[in-house]
Design a protein around this motif. Structure first.
Motif, PDB file in Angstrom:
ATOM      1  N   ILE A   1       6.198  14.896  -3.830  1.00 46.51           N
ATOM      2  CA  ILE A   1       7.063  15.073  -2.624  1.00 46.51           C
ATOM      3  C   ILE A   1       6.590  14.439  -1.437  1.00 46.51           C
ATOM      4  CG2 ILE A   1       8.163  16.720  -1.225  1.00 46.51           C
ATOM      5  CD1 ILE A   1       8.053  18.638  -3.561  1.00 46.51           C
ATOM      6  N   GLY A   2       5.290  14.444  -1.186  1.00 48.08           N
ATOM      7  CA  GLY A   2       4.755  13.729  -0.085  1.00 48.08           C
ATOM      8  C   GLY A   2       4.864  12.119  -0.199  1.00 48.08           C
ATOM      9  N   SER A   3       4.558  11.865  -1.368  1.00 44.59           N
ATOM     10  CA  SER A   3       4.431  10.356  -1.517  1.00 44.59           C
ATOM     11  C   SER A   3       5.748   9.638  -1.612  1.00 44.59           C
ATOM     12  CB  SER A   3       3.403   9.872  -2.853  1.00 44.59           C
ATOM     13  OG  SER A   3       4.002  10.366  -3.904  1.00 44.59           O
ATOM     14  N   ALA A   4       6.737  10.548  -2.075  1.00 45.57           N
ATOM     15  CA  ALA A   4       8.287   9.872  -2.074  1.00 45.57           C
ATOM     16  C   ALA A   4       8.433   9.154  -0.726  1.00 45.57           C
ATOM     17  CB  ALA A   4       9.170  10.952  -2.236  1.00 45.57           C
ATOM     18  N   SER A   5       7.955   9.581   0.489  1.00 45.58           N
ATOM     19  CA  SER A   5       8.360   9.258   1.895  1.00 45.58           C
ATOM     20  C   SER A   5       7.819   7.701   1.845  1.00 45.58           C
ATOM     21  CB  SER A   5       7.696   9.805   3.093  1.00 45.58           C
ATOM     22  OG  SER A   5       7.881   9.185   4.034  1.00 45.58           O
ATOM     23  N   PRO A   6       6.509   7.275   1.366  1.00 44.98           N
ATOM     24  CA  PRO A   6       5.791   5.688   1.674  1.00 44.98           C
ATOM     25  C   PRO A   6       6.923   5.123   0.791  1.00 44.98           C
ATOM     26  CG  PRO A   6       4.435   7.338   1.532  1.00 44.98           C
ATOM     27  CD  PRO A   6       5.233   8.222   1.566  1.00 44.98           C
ATOM     28  N   ARG A   7       7.471   5.393  -0.505  1.00 44.08           N
ATOM     29  CA  ARG A   7       8.264   4.486  -1.481  1.00 44.08           C
ATOM     30  C   ARG A   7       9.614   4.345  -0.840  1.00 44.08           C
ATOM     31  NH1 ARG A   7      12.933   3.379  -4.547  1.00 44.08           N
ATOM     32  NH2 ARG A   7      12.545   2.427  -6.330  1.00 44.08           N
ATOM     33  N   VAL A   8      10.035   5.379  -0.401  1.00 41.76           N
ATOM     34  CA  VAL A   8      11.580   5.158   0.069  1.00 41.76           C
ATOM     35  C   VAL A   8      11.325   4.510   1.487  1.00 41.76           C
ATOM     36  CG1 VAL A   8      13.582   6.251   1.337  1.00 41.76           C
ATOM     37  CG2 VAL A   8      12.436   7.171  -1.013  1.00 41.76           C
ATOM     38  N   VAL A   9      10.573   4.793   2.442  1.00 37.90           N
ATOM     39  CA  VAL A   9      10.557   3.973   3.743  1.00 37.90           C
ATOM     40  C   VAL A   9       9.955   2.501   3.377  1.00 37.90           C
ATOM     41  CG1 VAL A   9       9.342   3.910   5.886  1.00 37.90           C
ATOM     42  CG2 VAL A   9      10.075   6.085   5.132  1.00 37.90           C
TER      43      VAL A   9
ATOM     44  N   LEU B   1       7.818  14.084 -11.053  1.00 42.49           N
ATOM     45  CA  LEU B   1       9.085  15.125 -10.677  1.00 42.49           C
ATOM     46  C   LEU B   1       9.344  15.301  -9.180  1.00 42.49           C
ATOM     47  CD1 LEU B   1       9.318  17.280 -13.901  1.00 42.49           C
ATOM     48  CD2 LEU B   1      10.753  15.283 -13.322  1.00 42.49           C
ATOM     49  N   GLY B   2       8.229  15.676  -8.748  1.00 38.74           N
ATOM     50  CA  GLY B   2       8.276  15.846  -7.465  1.00 38.74           C
ATOM     51  C   GLY B   2       8.490  14.570  -6.602  1.00 38.74           C
ATOM     52  N   PHE B   3       7.872  13.548  -6.988  1.00 44.38           N
ATOM     53  CA  PHE B   3       8.121  12.130  -6.508  1.00 44.38           C
ATOM     54  C   PHE B   3       9.703  11.798  -6.316  1.00 44.38           C
ATOM     55  CE2 PHE B   3       8.246   7.339  -6.991  1.00 44.38           C
ATOM     56  CZ  PHE B   3       7.582   7.188  -5.730  1.00 44.38           C
ATOM     57  N   ALA B   4      10.382  12.048  -7.499  1.00 48.02           N
ATOM     58  CA  ALA B   4      11.840  11.757  -7.707  1.00 48.02           C
ATOM     59  C   ALA B   4      12.707  12.941  -6.725  1.00 48.02           C
ATOM     60  CB  ALA B   4      12.143  12.055  -9.070  1.00 48.02           C
ATOM     61  N   ALA B   5      12.004  14.123  -6.509  1.00 56.15           N
ATOM     62  CA  ALA B   5      12.792  15.324  -5.819  1.00 56.15           C
ATOM     63  C   ALA B   5      12.890  14.870  -4.334  1.00 56.15           C
ATOM     64  CB  ALA B   5      12.219  16.623  -6.093  1.00 56.15           C
TER      65      ALA B   5
ATOM     66  N   MET C   1       0.774  -1.165  -0.081  1.00 56.44           N
ATOM     67  CA  MET C   1      -0.052   0.185   0.155  1.00 56.44           C
ATOM     68  C   MET C   1       0.982   1.398   0.034  1.00 56.44           C
ATOM     69  SD  MET C   1      -3.028  -0.782  -0.537  1.00 56.44           S
ATOM     70  CE  MET C   1      -3.407   0.966  -0.266  1.00 56.44           C
ATOM     71  N   LEU C   2       1.918   1.091   0.546  1.00 52.36           N
ATOM     72  CA  LEU C   2       2.925   2.421   0.884  1.00 52.36           C
ATOM     73  C   LEU C   2       3.269   2.738  -0.794  1.00 52.36           C
ATOM     74  CD1 LEU C   2       5.020   1.876   3.942  1.00 52.36           C
ATOM     75  CD2 LEU C   2       2.919   3.385   3.532  1.00 52.36           C
ATOM     76  N   MET C   3       3.688   1.674  -1.565  1.00 53.10           N
ATOM     77  CA  MET C   3       4.382   1.684  -2.833  1.00 53.10           C
ATOM     78  C   MET C   3       3.282   2.015  -3.706  1.00 53.10           C
ATOM     79  SD  MET C   3       7.733  -0.820  -3.080  1.00 53.10           S
ATOM     80  CE  MET C   3       8.820  -0.732  -1.772  1.00 53.10           C
ATOM     81  N   ALA C   4       1.968   1.460  -3.409  1.00 56.93           N
ATOM     82  CA  ALA C   4       0.808   1.614  -4.572  1.00 56.93           C
ATOM     83  C   ALA C   4       0.311   2.932  -4.504  1.00 56.93           C
ATOM     84  CB  ALA C   4      -0.020   0.527  -4.155  1.00 56.93           C
ATOM     85  N   LEU C   5       0.523   3.864  -3.515  1.00 59.81           N
ATOM     86  CA  LEU C   5       0.007   5.104  -3.334  1.00 59.81           C
ATOM     87  C   LEU C   5       0.383   5.899  -4.577  1.00 59.81           C
ATOM     88  CD1 LEU C   5      -1.678   7.147  -1.797  1.00 59.81           C
ATOM     89  CD2 LEU C   5       0.418   7.835  -0.487  1.00 59.81           C
ATOM     90  N   THR C   6       1.645   5.685  -5.117  1.00 60.16           N
ATOM     91  CA  THR C   6       2.261   6.540  -6.202  1.00 60.16           C
ATOM     92  C   THR C   6       1.167   6.012  -7.459  1.00 60.16           C
ATOM     93  OG1 THR C   6       4.130   7.246  -5.403  1.00 60.16           O
ATOM     94  CG2 THR C   6       3.959   6.898  -7.712  1.00 60.16           C
ATOM     95  N   ALA C   7       1.231   4.796  -7.696  1.00 61.07           N
ATOM     96  CA  ALA C   7       0.641   4.248  -8.975  1.00 61.07           C
ATOM     97  C   ALA C   7      -0.734   4.584  -8.795  1.00 61.07           C
ATOM     98  CB  ALA C   7       0.465   2.615  -8.664  1.00 61.07           C
TER      99      ALA C   7
ATOM    100  N   SER D   1      -2.413   7.469  -7.526  1.00 63.60           N
ATOM    101  CA  SER D   1      -2.037   8.767  -7.549  1.00 63.60           C
ATOM    102  C   SER D   1      -2.068   9.202  -9.075  1.00 63.60           C
ATOM    103  CB  SER D   1      -1.108   9.335  -6.842  1.00 63.60           C
ATOM    104  OG  SER D   1      -1.376   9.168  -5.532  1.00 63.60           O
ATOM    105  N   VAL D   2      -1.174   8.216 -10.011  1.00 59.81           N
ATOM    106  CA  VAL D   2      -1.097   8.627 -11.512  1.00 59.81           C
ATOM    107  C   VAL D   2      -2.027   7.821 -12.113  1.00 59.81           C
ATOM    108  CG1 VAL D   2       0.625   7.957 -13.084  1.00 59.81           C
ATOM    109  CG2 VAL D   2       1.532   8.361 -10.989  1.00 59.81           C
ATOM    110  N   ASP D   3      -2.441   6.799 -12.035  1.00 63.58           N
ATOM    111  CA  ASP D   3      -3.336   6.185 -13.008  1.00 63.58           C
ATOM    112  C   ASP D   3      -4.562   6.459 -12.871  1.00 63.58           C
ATOM    113  OD1 ASP D   3      -1.246   4.752 -14.129  1.00 63.58           O
ATOM    114  OD2 ASP D   3      -1.795   2.764 -13.084  1.00 63.58           O
ATOM    115  N   ILE D   4      -5.137   6.826 -11.524  1.00 65.36           N
ATOM    116  CA  ILE D   4      -6.573   7.345 -11.357  1.00 65.36           C
ATOM    117  C   ILE D   4      -6.974   8.652 -11.950  1.00 65.36           C
ATOM    118  CG2 ILE D   4      -6.283   8.636  -9.261  1.00 65.36           C
ATOM    119  CD1 ILE D   4      -8.765   7.350  -8.147  1.00 65.36           C
ATOM    120  N   MET D   5      -5.924   9.293 -12.452  1.00 61.31           N
ATOM    121  CA  MET D   5      -5.820  10.604 -13.237  1.00 61.31           C
ATOM    122  C   MET D   5      -6.156  10.487 -14.647  1.00 61.31           C
ATOM    123  SD  MET D   5      -5.221  13.313 -11.165  1.00 61.31           S
ATOM    124  CE  MET D   5      -6.216  12.591 -10.044  1.00 61.31           C
TER     125      MET D   5
END
Length: 414
Positions: free
Chosen positions: A118-126, A64-68, A24-30, A32-36
């Motif tokens: 930028i916020g969702s980068a944390s769930p991915r890294v952690v 890009l925010g996710f990467a930064a 779920m932590l990693m899926a938050l980004t998927a 956030s992208v695909d639902i758009m």
């Protein structure tokens, strides 16, 4: 199963719940992208965007925010623990999601999308660091495969979910759903995720230590090589996501069937994750990942030849089948490539996860934007993008392994 000393409590999550948490932590980004994707035309109309391809920036700004954001959370989680940094990131995601509901211009919406990233980068890294805290080698690859099985379920259903939400109101409803999901995940993590970075393993945060960690990361051949390879192989996938709505509706005239075909193709990722999870401990990361990489390039070459020399617009079934085959290969490569990049750096897992995530995401976002922005009403930019970027990734892996592919580095368990 290889484990590290971690915080143990009576309420510690089971293996199944642990996999679900990381997924779920990693899926938050998927999500956030695909639902758009179904909402892009509505956003285009609302803000009167001049160039239809510029609607893809809703995806690119987020990535890009996710990467930064990723280089920030890794070192901080190594120093202060995984959970505090996770919660900070989730709060940023929730606040940015709230802000999107009141965006008055397209520029502000893009800035808030970047803040979401930028916020969702944390769930991915952690999430990746937590897995490395607890597992290593083939066990880590196995866990990541099970994580990906859950991870890819959301991309399969996200466009359909987005379409359903749009039936209830404007595109703002999609962002409202992301807000609710962010709050729900934050509550779940606060209650159920234990700290996996013991206090006695935390290094003082200093420029000297950061320099040492970064040097160790960039001078480790496997880490650097597979990180760059993932960036190139991630590009075609993001290019597909960026232009999928336009391709399926403009080229193939699918209309409301777009989410269905998107889900069917994405199912290849789930199948790949399941097969990889069953085979990786016995066969090894490298044989599986290298075979998938070779197959990825070969499939892209066949697809490009068909588009360029046989039929510029093949049947939807042939196009979908070849894209699904490429996604299957991607689904085998990603958990193994990430595990191979992370494996040598267990002592600095958070910083390593930041580096790996930032480079792969930024590279994939730029390459994916370029491929998507070249969309001209034909399939050529996407298919050729798969072939070129996949071929470069193959050369990078070949160099990283010094020309010796398919060779396992770990003996299978007895």
């Amino acid at each position: 199963m290889t484990t590290h000393d971690t915080e143990k409590t009576a309420a510690a999550p089971s293996f199944v719940e642990f996999v679900a948490i990381v997924a779920m932590l990693m899926a938050l980004t998927a999500l956030s992208v695909d639902i758009m994707l179904p909402a892009l035309p509505a956003i285009d109309d609302y803000f009167a965007i001049a160039d239809d391809n510029d609607r893809q920036l809703v995806v690119t700004a987020y990535m890009l925010g996710f990467a930064a954001g990723q280089p920030l959370y890794g070192p901080l989680s190594d120093r202060f623990g995984r959970k505090p940094m996770l919660m900070i990131g989730l709060v940023i995601f929730v606040l940015a999601s709230l802000g999107t509901l009141f965006a008055e211009s397209y520029e502000w919406l893009l800035l808030l999308r970047a803040a979401q990233g930028i916020g969702s980068a944390s769930p991915r890294v952690v999430g990746l660091a937590v897995v490395r805290d607890r597992f290593g080698g083939r066990d880590m690859a196995r866990v990541m495969s099970f994580v990906m099985m859950i991870f890819v379920t959301l991309p399969m259903i996200a466009p359909a979910l987005g379409s359903g939400v749009l039936l209830l109101g404007s595109w703002h409803m999609v962002f409202l759903l992301l807000l609710v999901v962010g709050v729900a995940i934050a509550l779940w993590m606060q209650v159920r995720l234990p700290e996996t970075r013991p206090v006695d393993q935390r290094e003082p945060l200093s420029l000297r230590w950061l320099g040492h960690a970064l040097k160790q990361t960039v001078t480790t051949r496997e880490t650097l090589g597979y990180t760059i390879a993932v960036a190139f192989i991630f590009g075609p996938l993001l290019g597909y996501i960026n232009s999928a709505q336009q391709i399926f509706i403009d080229v193939f005239d699918l209309g409301h069937l777009f989410p269905l075909f998107f889900a069917i193709i994405a199912a290849a990722l789930a199948l790949a994750a399941f097969i990889n999870g069953r085979l990786v401990v016995r066969v090894g990361m490298r044989p599986l990942a290298h075979f998938a990489l070779v197959a990825f390039v070969a499939i892209a070459a066949v697809h490009a030849c068909i588009i360029l020399f046989v039929d510029a617009v093949p049947s939807i079934w042939l196009f979908s089948g070849l894209i699904a085959a490429n996604l299957f290969c991607f689904g085998v490569m990603m958990p193994n490539f990430n595990a191979m990049a992370m494996e040598p750096l267990g002592e600095i897992a958070g910083t390593a996860a930041s580096f790996v995530g930032a480079i792969t995401t930024a590279g994939g976002a730029v390459f994916g934007w370029y491929v998507g922005h070249l969309y001209d009403g034909t399939l050529v930019p996407l298919v050729v993008g798969y072939l070129v970027l996949g071929g470069i990734a193959f050369l990078i892996v070949l160099y990283t392994e010094r020309g010796r592919l398919f060779q396992p580095h770990h003996a299978p368990p007895h």
